[in-house]
Scaffold this motif. Structure first.
Motif, mmCIF file in Angstrom:
data_model
loop_
_atom_site.group_PDB
_atom_site.id
_atom_site.type_symbol
_atom_site.label_atom_id
_atom_site.label_comp_id
_atom_site.label_asym_id
_atom_site.label_seq_id
_atom_site.Cartn_x
_atom_site.Cartn_y
_atom_site.Cartn_z
ATOM 1 N N LEU A 138 0.875 -1.174 0.000
ATOM 2 C CA LEU A 138 0.000 0.000 0.000
ATOM 3 C C LEU A 138 0.911 1.222 0.000
ATOM 4 N N ILE A 139 0.843 2.013 -1.059
ATOM 5 C CA ILE A 139 1.759 3.146 -1.232
ATOM 6 C C ILE A 139 1.130 4.424 -0.668
ATOM 7 N N ALA A 140 1.921 5.166 0.115
ATOM 8 C CA ALA A 140 1.411 6.429 0.674
ATOM 9 C C ALA A 140 1.363 7.496 -0.418
ATOM 10 N N CYS A 141 0.174 8.077 -0.611
ATOM 11 C CA CYS A 141 -0.012 9.142 -1.616
ATOM 12 C C CYS A 141 -0.459 10.417 -0.910
ATOM 13 N N ASP A 142 -0.587 11.510 -1.660
ATOM 14 C CA ASP A 142 -0.949 12.799 -1.052
ATOM 15 C C ASP A 142 -2.354 12.770 -0.451
ATOM 16 N N ILE A 186 -3.225 1.786 -4.101
ATOM 17 C CA ILE A 186 -3.658 2.974 -3.357
ATOM 18 C C ILE A 186 -4.909 2.629 -2.527
ATOM 19 N N THR A 187 -5.218 3.494 -1.568
ATOM 20 C CA THR A 187 -6.421 3.406 -0.699
ATOM 21 C C THR A 187 -6.214 2.429 0.459
ATOM 22 N N SER A 188 -6.012 2.973 1.663
ATOM 23 C CA SER A 188 -5.680 2.101 2.793
ATOM 24 C C SER A 188 -6.891 1.384 3.383
ATOM 25 N N HIS A 217 -9.770 -0.906 3.954
ATOM 26 C CA HIS A 217 -10.105 -2.139 3.229
ATOM 27 C C HIS A 217 -11.437 -2.016 2.470
ATOM 28 N N ASP A 218 -12.443 -1.461 3.141
ATOM 29 C CA ASP A 218 -13.768 -1.388 2.498
ATOM 30 C C ASP A 218 -13.810 -0.359 1.368
ATOM 31 N N ALA A 219 -13.011 0.701 1.481
ATOM 32 C CA ALA A 219 -12.925 1.657 0.365
ATOM 33 C C ALA A 219 -12.159 1.003 -0.791
ATOM 34 N N HIS A 220 -11.124 0.253 -0.434
ATOM 35 C CA HIS A 220 -10.320 -0.458 -1.429
ATOM 36 C C HIS A 220 -11.166 -1.485 -2.191
ATOM 37 N N MET A 221 -12.191 -2.036 -1.539
ATOM 38 C CA MET A 221 -13.104 -2.972 -2.204
ATOM 39 C C MET A 221 -13.820 -2.305 -3.374
ATOM 40 N N SER A 222 -13.734 -0.987 -3.466
ATOM 41 C CA SER A 222 -14.237 -0.297 -4.656
ATOM 42 C C SER A 222 -13.079 0.140 -5.558
ATOM 43 N N THR A 223 -12.113 0.867 -4.982
ATOM 44 C CA THR A 223 -11.092 1.502 -5.846
ATOM 45 C C THR A 223 -10.218 0.502 -6.598
ATOM 46 N N ARG A 224 -10.103 -0.740 -6.071
ATOM 47 C CA ARG A 224 -9.183 -1.701 -6.688
ATOM 48 C C ARG A 224 -9.790 -2.444 -7.872
ATOM 49 N N ASN A 225 -11.089 -2.242 -8.153
ATOM 50 C CA ASN A 225 -11.691 -3.017 -9.242
ATOM 51 C C ASN A 225 -11.122 -2.604 -10.604
ATOM 52 N N THR A 226 -11.231 -3.523 -11.553
ATOM 53 C CA THR A 226 -10.528 -3.356 -12.827
ATOM 54 C C THR A 226 -10.784 -2.012 -13.506
#
Ligand code: FAD
Length: 480
Positions: free
Chosen positions: A358-362, A422-424, A426-435
């Motif tokens: 998980l990369i730290a972004c602004d 990106i996006t730390s 978990h539940d937000a990542h369940m959206s942002t990580r989709n293809t």
């Protein structure tokens, strides 16, 4: 010679080769300094997967001399290895009566679907007829055609496509990244550029460049199976007869409309012996398919005890997953009508996982940002899908924005990140990580990188108005 004799012989010959230092705590090899051949670009994109392909296309189409460095021999990444369907180009209108249907992801991601359609490689955006609380459409793909189509698009755009090449290091001067070091059978090379995009999923370039990261290890690893010689119609009837059909969609299959292209079954409703064993194997049953007699996706899961950046832990998982795959197919052959003569037609060349580093972004997109359908003054992409639906849905079937800041790698002037890194939360990542979200990040990051290279400025010095204009001109959709 047995292992003991071999060890004795090694000791007799002396323990260390030249350059190898040894002490009780650690052995290490002092690598000699080496002059590397240099290749010069405006933009270098690391990783030619879901987001990276789009980033490289976007950068090249802005006129940047662009290299795409991809470890495998083809493009597509997790889209062609792990996933079931491209989620999602639309808002969740079907789950919210009265809400207008909106085609929210356009631009290069939609162009890829159009090219796939011409080549017979997609179901199209087929409307779900059951399970539309989860998604309103199903966009199934032929993963092999996806590889070819994306490679051709990159060639047409003039991207220097360096497949079979691993990003293995970074050259940093102060807060700027000046190069990516790559390894291939042609040797070790330095790829110099003005702007960089890391789309390696694991954030390899960011990590080599010294960016801040963590390793949450919050998902199971998976190697999914494509199973051939299956009657989808019999499988459908079997699921219906057990009241186990959760999702259903008809679309284009082998060129014929009105065919089953998505089926999702609930194992717990199926015969207890099958349900118990598939639970033990971590197997779930979803298919999206564009071919007759082909069940594209049986997910076989295994939770790694440590982060997937551990080479040794991953090696054990690769073997365990392959054992589980064979047992899973045997289970289907035994219990599921229509699968009696099924066999494994496809596996991923290596395991997939939904998160590595998980990369730290602004900016870090939060769960309320997603669920409350928030937009930002620096939106570069809008999206309307959540993988935990119907448990979690974006308010009123709407969309949320990805702010440009969320793609800027903290502490480095000219490096952007896309996709699952990106996006730390978990539940937000369940959206942002989709293809389709990763593809949208790619178009934004590639466009921004090209503009920064042209203006010779850092990612934080780029005017949002310029980026927005370039994105709109390339077909990206915005809500306001
Ligand atoms: C099992 C599974 C099932 C999923 N199912 C779905 C689904 O049905 N629908 C959906 O929308 N999403 C799904 N997802 C999520 C989605 O597929 C991923 O989050 C998304 O594809 C990730 O895109 P990315 O661009 O971040 O990375 P990737 O697509 O993984 O691309 C990374 C690329 O970088 C390359 N690479 C890595 N390291 C290096 C290096 N050092 N040097 C050079 N190249 C490198 C890789 O080979 C790869 O091509 C699923 C994920 C998994 C794991």
């Amino acid at each position: 010679m047995n292992r003991r004799d071999f060890s004795r012989q090694v000791l007799a010959l002396g323990s260390a080769a030249p350059g190898i230092a040894s002490n009780q705590a650690a052995d290490y090899y002092q690598e000699p300094a080496k002059k590397l051949p240099v290749r010069k670009y405006d933009v270098v994109v690391a990783g030619g997967g879901t987001g990276g392909v789009v980033a490289a296309l976007a950068a090249a189409r802005q006129g940047a001399k662009t290299a795409l460095i991809e470890a495998k021999g083809y493009t597509g990444g997790t889209v062609v290895e792990g996933g079931t369907a491209l989620h999602s180009f639309y808002n969740l209108w079907k789950a919210f009566p009265g809400v207008t249907k909106r085609h929210v992801v356009r631009g290069i991601p939609q162009e890829i679907v159009d090219r796939l359609a011409k080549a017979g490689g997609t179901s199209g955006h087929a409307e779900m007829s059951k399970g539309f609380n989860y998604d309103s459409v199903c966009t199934a793909i032929d993963t092999e055609i996806y590889k070819l189509v994306t490679m051709e698009l990159l060639e047409e755009a003039g991207v220097d496509l360096c497949v079979n090449t691993l990003v293995a290091g970074a050259i940093r001067q102060g807060s700027r990244l000046t190069g990516a070091i790559a390894e291939s059978r042609s040797g070790r090379e330095a790829f110099l550029a003005r702007a960089f995009v890391d789309s390696t999923a694991y954030g390899d370039l960011c990590a080599h460049a010294g960016a801040k990261f963590t390793e949450p290890n919050d998902y199971a690893a998976c190697n999914s199976i494509g199973m051939a010689n299956v009657s989808l119609e019999k499988l459908h009837r079997f699921l219906e007869s057990h009241d186990a059909l959760e999702q259903y969609c008809e679309g284009l299959r082998d060129g014929k409309p009105g065919q089953i292209v998505r089926l999702q079954g609930r194992s717990v409703k199926l015969p207890p012996e099958f349900a118990k064993e598939s639970g033990r194997l971590g197997a779930t049953m979803t298919t999206t398919t564009v071919h007759d007699d082909y069940f594209m996706f049986i997910k076989v899961n295994y939770k790694l005890p440590v982060s997937p950046t551990s080479r040794d832990a991953v090696a054990k998982a690769e073997l365990e997953l392959r054992r589980r795959q064979l047992k899973t197919v045997e289970l289907f052959r035994k219990f599921v009508p229509g699968c009696e003569k099924a066999f494994i037609a496809r596996t991923s060349p290596s395991l997939n996982i939904r998160r590595g580093r998980l990369i730290a972004c602004d900016y870090d997109i939060t769960l309320p940002d997603v669920l409350e359908a928030r937009h930002f003054e620096d939106d570069v992409f809008v999206y309307g899908f959540h993988d935990s639906a119907p448990r979690m849905q974006i308010k009123n079937g709407g969309t949320y924005g990805t702010p440009y800041r969320a793609l800027r790698v903290a502490g480095i002037d000219n490096l952007l990140a896309t996709g699952m890194m990106i996006t730390s939360n978990h539940d937000a990542h369940m959206s942002t990580r989709n293809t389709v979200s990763c593809m949208g990040h790619g178009q934004a990051a590639g466009t921004a990188a090209a503009l920064c290279a042209a203006k010779n400025c850092g990612t934080r010095d780029l005017k949002y108005a310029d980026l927005r204009k370039a994105l709109e001109n390339s077909g990206v959709y915005f809500e306001s």
